[in-house]
Design a protein around this motif. Sequence first.
Motif, PDB file in Angstrom:
ATOM      1  N   GLY A  27       0.793  -1.123  -0.001  1.00  0.00           N
ATOM      2  CA  GLY A  27      -0.050  -0.096  -0.097  1.00  0.00           C
ATOM      3  C   GLY A  27       0.902   1.334  -0.084  1.00  0.00           C
ATOM      4  N   GLU A  28       0.279   2.285   0.424  1.00  0.00           N
ATOM      5  CA  GLU A  28       0.940   3.646   0.220  1.00  0.00           C
ATOM      6  C   GLU A  28       1.378   4.221   1.562  1.00  0.00           C
ATOM      7  OE1 GLU A  28      -2.072   6.383  -1.382  1.00  0.00           O
ATOM      8  OE2 GLU A  28      -2.112   5.532  -3.234  1.00  0.00           O
ATOM      9  N   GLY A  29       2.117   5.063   1.608  1.00  0.00           N
ATOM     10  CA  GLY A  29       2.868   5.310   2.878  1.00  0.00           C
ATOM     11  C   GLY A  29       4.507   5.273   2.675  1.00  0.00           C
ATOM     12  N   ALA A  30       4.899   6.194   3.838  1.00  0.00           N
ATOM     13  CA  ALA A  30       6.346   6.266   3.589  1.00  0.00           C
ATOM     14  C   ALA A  30       7.087   4.672   3.957  1.00  0.00           C
ATOM     15  CB  ALA A  30       7.018   7.031   4.992  1.00  0.00           C
ATOM     16  N   LYS A  31       8.016   4.609   3.398  1.00  0.00           N
ATOM     17  CA  LYS A  31       8.412   2.738   3.412  1.00  0.00           C
ATOM     18  C   LYS A  31       8.819   2.726   4.901  1.00  0.00           C
ATOM     19  CE  LYS A  31      12.179   0.083   1.523  1.00  0.00           C
ATOM     20  NZ  LYS A  31      13.577   0.002   0.682  1.00  0.00           N
ATOM     21  N   TYR A  32       9.494   3.496   5.472  1.00  0.00           N
ATOM     22  CA  TYR A  32       9.788   3.199   6.990  1.00  0.00           C
ATOM     23  C   TYR A  32       9.291   4.614   7.924  1.00  0.00           C
ATOM     24  CZ  TYR A  32      13.050  -0.349   6.279  1.00  0.00           C
ATOM     25  OH  TYR A  32      13.550  -1.404   5.952  1.00  0.00           O
ATOM     26  N   LEU A  33       8.882   4.006   9.099  1.00  0.00           N
ATOM     27  CA  LEU A  33       8.133   5.149   9.912  1.00  0.00           C
ATOM     28  C   LEU A  33       8.545   4.961  11.302  1.00  0.00           C
ATOM     29  CD1 LEU A  33       5.875   7.607  10.343  1.00  0.00           C
ATOM     30  CD2 LEU A  33       4.518   5.846  10.907  1.00  0.00           C
ATOM     31  N   ASN A  34       8.962   5.879  11.870  1.00  0.00           N
ATOM     32  CA  ASN A  34       9.621   5.632  13.202  1.00  0.00           C
ATOM     33  C   ASN A  34       8.681   6.401  14.388  1.00  0.00           C
ATOM     34  OD1 ASN A  34      12.018   4.584  12.734  1.00  0.00           O
ATOM     35  ND2 ASN A  34      13.046   6.668  12.285  1.00  0.00           N
ATOM     36  N   SER A  35       8.801   6.320  15.724  1.00  0.00           N
ATOM     37  CA  SER A  35       7.998   6.895  16.711  1.00  0.00           C
ATOM     38  C   SER A  35       8.481   8.367  16.524  1.00  0.00           C
ATOM     39  CB  SER A  35       8.382   6.519  17.993  1.00  0.00           C
ATOM     40  OG  SER A  35       7.943   5.156  18.044  1.00  0.00           O
ATOM     41  N   PRO A  36       7.361   9.285  17.006  1.00  0.00           N
ATOM     42  CA  PRO A  36       7.664  10.675  16.770  1.00  0.00           C
ATOM     43  C   PRO A  36       8.762  11.096  17.934  1.00  0.00           C
ATOM     44  CG  PRO A  36       5.407  10.343  17.589  1.00  0.00           C
ATOM     45  CD  PRO A  36       6.132   9.088  17.298  1.00  0.00           C
ATOM     46  N   GLU A  37       9.359  12.433  17.921  1.00  0.00           N
ATOM     47  CA  GLU A  37      10.040  12.969  18.930  1.00  0.00           C
ATOM     48  C   GLU A  37       9.244  13.079  20.122  1.00  0.00           C
ATOM     49  OE1 GLU A  37      13.767  13.925  18.170  1.00  0.00           O
ATOM     50  OE2 GLU A  37      13.156  12.283  16.793  1.00  0.00           O
TER      51      GLU A  37
END
Length: 404
Positions: free
Chosen positions: A150-160
Amino acid sequence: FLPFIEDSEHIQFREALEKLAERAGVNLEARSGRKTAEAKALGSINVCALGFFRQALVSKGGEAARAYLARRSLSRESASRFELGWAPASWNSLIRHLKTNGYADAQIEESGLVSKSEKGVYDRFRGRVMFPIYSITDRLIGFGGRIIDGEGAKYLNSPEGPLFNKRNNLYLLNKAKSSVREKGFVILTEGYMDAIRCHLCGYTNTVASLGTSLTEAQAALIKRMAGLCYICYDSDAAGQEASLRGMYILQRQGVSVKIVRLSGGKDPDEILLQEDGRRLFESALENAMALPVYHAALRSRDLRTPEKAQSAREDLFEGLASLPMFDVEPYLDKIGEILGVFAHEVRNEIEQRQEKVRGKNLRPLPDEPPLPELEEADEPEEEPADDLECVFCSLLWGDAALRN
């Protein structure tokens, strides 16, 4: 006992104190007590979320994630070893799980595990393979999620947030620190899977930079653990430029740094999966290039292109001029060979720019009244140079291996 923990775990006093207090079941009281309590609460939510993600991976709804890991040649045992999980594609399955375990809405929102929109809150991580991120003191501080469809950033981290700061942490640092102490150097990779593959193949002194841009804080972490770092980023153009930036950042922190040039694959994961991958990777480590030589090699093609030559020349020599001549000296002949010039020409280019840098940093001294004249006194006799110290300095000057 605290100094021993600081030294053996490569952590600072405050971190060592917190680690020992946690082991002993002691609550530390401090002026920042409220922040400490909040951090502990957020840490417990992360632990609860990790249990949810790991259970989701092995449940009926985790088939897609298990198939993805199988394609990446990660066994169930390996996934368990690195505590990998699965965030279901549902909009609020994690939120419901956290509420069931007694967490309030405000705590869940502050944890960074959810996002907000006009319609309300929803799970931040959906349809992603989950990688837990630990601090150097083994505290679960956040997550990285890799989308598989699907769509979206390949990698996503926890927010600061109060717990997680990407700039101050390195993936698998908690697992690598003892091996780094034994081997005396760090292998730095770009991605989660690269670091995991290196660990599975015996390179347990490997960490990942949680993105392509190494930060000063991450470099300082590496400096605390070892004086030598091998950068092993992807072999594409973006990875090469990121490697170069990382090398200068590490060099400024006082870390000797070498670049591992990969051939036969685009990243460590791809190379180590090959039949002779261990041999290829070991050979790449043995032939790793020092920063001055790598920078020259990286810019050599542009230096031979008329429209790019001036910019490449300035980039190269400005970079080399930022280093102590002591670190560049052993590589002058090699740099000259790459550029097709004599070593003394390379030296002259660097020294001219170093003079400019020094000139920029000079500030005129304020006018001061003349000092009163002092009575002449006999000058103290200068002590003769120590022969052993002279020999020692001479050895260090002439041998890069001894300097390291």
